[in-house]
Design a protein around this motif. Structure first.
Motif: not given
Length: 135
Positions: A3-5, A7, A17-18, A21, A75-76, A109-110
């Motif tokens: 996972i890469t977060l 914005n 949060y971002r 993801s 991821a979420k 995470p989102p």
């Protein structure tokens, strides 16, 4: 990490949060909504939203550890808060930060936060579900 977060430019930067993801792993993990139960099914933090948010996030971390993951793989998340009003946001963020301190990283995470009328039992103020991707 799978996972890469991110914005993205052009969207508001939100500290909690971002916005996006990116998942590149091969195993998707869906974690059922977690409430503020300890391992014995006893509610933690009755009447304390921040304590319950913290416990929900710690329960997600426990579930992820069982399958070889961590919060870095999320991821979420979806957060359901009973009788939501915006003045409860600091309590939600405090609970997330407290869990992050125990986990060694703030879970960002989102996510989606939804107000609901009720959950499974009256003493539960919040429920958090998560989707993770593992390599």
């Amino acid at each position: 990490m799978a996972i890469t977060l991110v914005n993205p430019r052009g969207l508001p930067e939100i500290d909690a949060y971002r916005q996006v993801s990116i998942a590149t792993g091969s195993k998707m993990v869906h974690i059922a909504g977690q409430v503020a139960w300890d391992a014995d099914g006893v509610t933690v933090g009755e009447g304390d939203l921040a304590a319950q948010v913290e416990r929900c996030y710690l329960n997600i971390a426990t579930a992820l550890a069982e399958v070889g993951g961590s919060f870095d793989d999320v991821a979420k998340v979806t957060v359901y808060v009973v009788d939501w009003t915006p003045d409860k946001l600091p309590l939600v963020l405090d609970g997330m930060a407290r869990a992050g301190a125990k986990l060694g990283a703030t879970p960002v995470p989102p996510g989606t936060l939804l107000g609901v009328a009720a959950l499974d039992v009256p003493e539960h103020l919040v429920e958090v579900e998560a989707t993770a991707v593992l390599d």
